[in-house]
Scaffold this active site. Structure first.
Site, short mmCIF file in Angstrom:
data_model
loop_
_atom_site.label_atom_id
_atom_site.label_comp_id
_atom_site.label_asym_id
_atom_site.label_seq_id
_atom_site.Cartn_x
_atom_site.Cartn_y
_atom_site.Cartn_z
N SER A 142 0.49 58.61 -90.46
CA SER A 142 1.74 59.21 -90.94
C SER A 142 1.37 60.41 -91.78
O SER A 142 0.23 60.51 -92.26
CB SER A 142 2.49 58.18 -91.80
OG SER A 142 3.50 58.80 -92.55
N TYR A 155 3.34 51.50 -98.37
CA TYR A 155 3.20 52.27 -97.13
C TYR A 155 2.19 53.41 -97.32
O TYR A 155 1.29 53.61 -96.49
CB TYR A 155 4.59 52.83 -96.75
CG TYR A 155 4.68 53.48 -95.39
CD1 TYR A 155 4.94 52.73 -94.25
CD2 TYR A 155 4.53 54.86 -95.25
CE1 TYR A 155 5.05 53.32 -93.00
CE2 TYR A 155 4.64 55.47 -94.01
CZ TYR A 155 4.90 54.70 -92.88
OH TYR A 155 5.02 55.30 -91.65
P1 NAD Z 1 9.80 50.65 -85.06
O1 NAD Z 1 10.42 49.81 -86.13
O2 NAD Z 1 10.67 51.32 -84.07
O3 NAD Z 1 8.68 49.82 -84.30
C1 NAD Z 1 7.79 48.97 -84.99
C2 NAD Z 1 7.11 48.05 -84.00
O4 NAD Z 1 6.24 47.17 -84.72
C3 NAD Z 1 8.09 47.14 -83.22
O5 NAD Z 1 7.63 46.98 -81.91
C4 NAD Z 1 8.00 45.83 -83.99
O6 NAD Z 1 8.37 44.69 -83.22
C5 NAD Z 1 6.53 45.81 -84.33
N1 NAD Z 1 6.20 44.90 -85.42
C6 NAD Z 1 6.81 44.77 -86.62
N2 NAD Z 1 6.24 43.79 -87.32
C7 NAD Z 1 5.25 43.27 -86.55
C8 NAD Z 1 4.30 42.24 -86.73
N3 NAD Z 1 4.24 41.51 -87.85
N4 NAD Z 1 3.44 41.98 -85.71
C9 NAD Z 1 3.48 42.70 -84.56
N5 NAD Z 1 4.35 43.70 -84.35
C10 NAD Z 1 5.22 43.98 -85.34
O7 NAD Z 1 8.93 51.73 -85.87
P2 NAD Z 1 8.33 53.16 -85.46
O8 NAD Z 1 9.05 54.19 -86.24
O9 NAD Z 1 8.20 53.32 -83.99
O10 NAD Z 1 6.89 53.04 -86.14
C11 NAD Z 1 5.70 52.83 -85.42
C12 NAD Z 1 4.54 53.33 -86.26
O11 NAD Z 1 4.70 54.72 -86.52
C13 NAD Z 1 4.40 52.65 -87.63
O12 NAD Z 1 3.05 52.41 -87.92
C14 NAD Z 1 4.96 53.69 -88.58
O13 NAD Z 1 4.44 53.57 -89.86
C15 NAD Z 1 4.52 54.98 -87.90
N6 NAD Z 1 5.27 56.15 -88.28
C16 NAD Z 1 6.60 56.22 -88.09
C17 NAD Z 1 7.28 57.37 -88.48
C18 NAD Z 1 8.76 57.52 -88.31
O14 NAD Z 1 9.32 58.45 -88.90
N7 NAD Z 1 9.41 56.65 -87.53
C19 NAD Z 1 6.58 58.45 -89.03
C20 NAD Z 1 5.21 58.34 -89.20
C21 NAD Z 1 4.55 57.20 -88.81
#
Ligand code: NAD
Length: 260
Positions: A142, A155
């Site tokens: 991130s 985070y």
């Molecule tokens: P999301 O909530 O859409 O997806 C999260 C995924 O993780 C889902 O498939 C969920 O079922 C799974 N998950 C949650 N808890 C779990 C567990 N205990 N065991 C196994 N799987 C689990 O989120 P996203 O926005 O797609 O985020 C994905 C990654 O991207 C994360 O690491 C997040 O920190 C990172 N990220 C997101 C953003 C953003 O703005 N959305 C920005 C930077 C980084």
């Protein structure tokens, strides 16, 4: 490009992970999905990726906060797919609260999922990658791996940890054909961000519209969200031959956020 390879993408039932798994499948990789969600929807996702791209699609609902469950997941990938050639550590959650109110259980969960899970998957995938002389490890970090924001202590700590993990693994795999890099997106409009908008509005005492305008996209000079497909494109690039000498990098995709 990735025919004959297997990609394990954690947290791929939603958002960024789903886009990465779909993109790697479109490049020819067999994929193993992981994450929570509705059983029927996950089955439909498996079938649609498999039929659209002609690849094998597996799934494990392992809870990645539990090291024993991670061992089960890695055993499944080894048995049914011959191990992960591409490992994308993507599963993650967020919690927004001032440190003095930050629930200890949320701290523990975020460190376990957003940081320790990647340590466990990598330590179990590395021997197979070294043996094959080829491996690609991609950690969804991130912008918060590089800079902080208030109210996101767990985070930000976990994502800064992922940056260190990425660099260390890059050095250990360097002479074995294994590359380890992190993608550092700014805000991507996924269910994770939807929940954050609500929480940040509460924490700051402002409306959800104001959160989007003055908190989220205020940090992003382009004033546009990154898309999941753009992040997935970066993951595919990091698996390509062009990226063979990219190792230990923190790839920023944030519209200029951390350039400020
Ligand atoms: P999301 O909530 O859409 O997806 C999260 C995924 O993780 C889902 O498939 C969920 O079922 C799974 N998950 C949650 N808890 C779990 C567990 N205990 N065991 C196994 N799987 C689990 O989120 P996203 O926005 O797609 O985020 C994905 C990654 O991207 C994360 O690491 C997040 O920190 C990172 N990220 C997101 C953003 C953003 O703005 N959305 C920005 C930077 C980084």
């Amino acid at each position: 490009m990735l025919n004959g390879k297997t990609a394990l993408v954690t947290g791929s039932t939603s958002g960024i992970g789903k886009a990465i798994a779909t993109r790697l499948a479109s490049e020819g990789a067999d994929v193993v999905l992981n994450g929570f969600g509705d059983e029927g929807e996950i089955q439909t996702l498996r079938e649609s990726i498999a039929s659209e791209h002609g690849v094998k699609v597996g799934y494990s609902g392992a809870d990645l906060t539990d090291p024993d469950a991670i061992e089960g997941l890695m055993g499944y990938v080894a048995r049914d797919f011959g191990g992960a050639d591409i490992l994308v550590n993507n599963a993650g959650v967020q919690h927004v609260a001032p440190i003095e109110d930050f629930p200890v259980a949320r701290w523990d969960l975020i460190i376990a999922l957003n940081l320790s899970a990647a340590f466990h998957t990598i330590r179990m995938a590395m021997p197979g990658m070294k043996e094959k002389g080829w491996g690609r490890i991609i950690n969804t970090a991130s912008a918060h791996a590089l800079v902080a924001s208030p109210y996101k202590v767990a985070y930000v700590a976990a994502k800064h940890g992922i940056a260190g993990l990425t660099k260390t693994v890059a050095l250990e795999g360097a002479e074995h054909g294994v590359r380890c890099n992190a993608i550092c997106p700014g805000y991507v409009h996924t269910p994770l961000v939807d929940a954050q908008i609500t929480d940040t509005a509460k924490a700051r005492g402002i409306s959800e519209e104001e959160v989007v305008k003055t908190v989220l996209l205020a940090a992003q000079p382009t004033k546009e969200f990154v898309t999941s497909e753009q992040v997935a494109g970066m993951a595919a690039f990091l698996c390509s031959g062009t990226a063979d000498q990219i190792n230990g990098a923190l790839m920023q995709m944030d519209g200029g956020w951390v350039a400020q």
